[in-house]
Design a protein around this motif. Structure first.
Motif, PDB file in Angstrom:
ATOM      1  N   ALA A   1       0.816  -1.216   0.000  1.00  0.00           N
ATOM      2  CA  ALA A   1       0.000   0.000   0.000  1.00  0.00           C
ATOM      3  C   ALA A   1       0.854   1.271   0.000  1.00  0.00           C
ATOM      4  N   GLY A   2       2.172   1.113   0.042  1.00  0.00           N
ATOM      5  CA  GLY A   2       3.065   2.264  -0.015  1.00  0.00           C
ATOM      6  C   GLY A   2       3.523   2.803   1.321  1.00  0.00           C
ATOM      7  N   PHE A   3       3.210   2.098   2.406  1.00  0.00           N
ATOM      8  CA  PHE A   3       3.679   2.521   3.720  1.00  0.00           C
ATOM      9  C   PHE A   3       5.132   2.107   3.909  1.00  0.00           C
ATOM     10  N   ARG A   4       5.892   2.956   4.572  1.00  0.00           N
ATOM     11  CA  ARG A   4       7.244   2.588   4.998  1.00  0.00           C
ATOM     12  C   ARG A   4       7.154   2.155   6.447  1.00  0.00           C
ATOM     13  N   THR A   5       7.709   1.009   6.769  1.00  0.00           N
ATOM     14  CA  THR A   5       7.621   0.506   8.140  1.00  0.00           C
ATOM     15  C   THR A   5       9.008   0.226   8.695  1.00  0.00           C
ATOM     16  N   ALA A   6       9.108   0.353   9.986  1.00  0.00           N
ATOM     17  CA  ALA A   6      10.311  -0.015  10.733  1.00  0.00           C
ATOM     18  C   ALA A   6       9.819  -0.634  12.033  1.00  0.00           C
ATOM     19  N   THR A   7      10.258  -1.827  12.315  1.00  0.00           N
ATOM     20  CA  THR A   7       9.780  -2.537  13.497  1.00  0.00           C
ATOM     21  C   THR A   7      10.902  -2.659  14.512  1.00  0.00           C
ATOM     22  N   GLN A   8      10.584  -2.351  15.752  1.00  0.00           N
ATOM     23  CA  GLN A   8      11.538  -2.524  16.846  1.00  0.00           C
ATOM     24  C   GLN A   8      10.964  -3.552  17.803  1.00  0.00           C
ATOM     25  N   TRP A   9      11.563  -4.728  17.809  1.00  0.00           N
ATOM     26  CA  TRP A   9      11.094  -5.815  18.666  1.00  0.00           C
ATOM     27  C   TRP A   9      11.668  -5.676  20.065  1.00  0.00           C
ATOM     28  N   ARG A  10      10.876  -6.035  21.022  1.00  0.00           N
ATOM     29  CA  ARG A  10      11.291  -6.060  22.425  1.00  0.00           C
ATOM     30  C   ARG A  10      10.960  -7.432  22.985  1.00  0.00           C
ATOM     31  N   GLU A  11      11.887  -7.998  23.688  1.00  0.00           N
ATOM     32  CA  GLU A  11      11.631  -9.281  24.338  1.00  0.00           C
ATOM     33  C   GLU A  11      10.861  -9.029  25.619  1.00  0.00           C
TER      34      GLU A  11
END
Length: 130
Positions: free
Chosen positions: A109-119
């Motif tokens: 859909a054209g979104f830019r994503t960045a994911t930050q995982w946390r344990e």
């Protein structure tokens, strides 16, 4: 700036409205309006967009990725309420690998994503902020 607190559930909306009322003095002019949001319902979305200035500067969502069948409707809602300068922050608990479908749909859909995982710790599972 317009502040809007939205959910589908009438129970959550009642809680949101009570919370806003209880904190009205501290919130002052920043108190959010509380409205129902139905993901993917074009008429409902159009009514909200007519009532509030769009695009929003910031969209915050929590625990939205539990049902993969709802991802297309969620992405349509996000697309309606965000624009190039909008920051959307979504926090979610990692429940299943199907969450990847949301990110694939967001990219398509054209979104830019960045994911930050946390344990997680103790009883708190692994979670992420997007």
């Amino acid at each position: 700036a317009v502040n809007l607190a939205a959910d589908y559930s009438s129970n959550t909306l009642d809680w949101l409205a009570a919370n806003v009322a209880d904190n009205e003095a501290a919130l002052r002019e920043r108190a959010p309006a509380v409205r129902r949001l139905v993901w993917g319902d074009e008429a409902h979305t159009a009514a909200l967009l007519a009532e509030f200035a769009s695009p929003f500067d910031l969209v915050v969502g929590a625990e939205l990725l539990y049902d993969p069948d709802q991802y297309p409707a969620l992405l349509r809602a996000l697309d309606a309420f965000v624009a190039g300068g909008t920051l959307a922050l979504l926090g979610f608990t990692h429940r299943h690998e199907g969450e990847r479908r949301f990110f694939e749909g967001a990219a398509a859909a054209g979104f830019r994503t960045a994911t930050q995982w946390r344990e997680g710790e103790g009883a708190v599972p692994r979670w992420a902020a997007v």
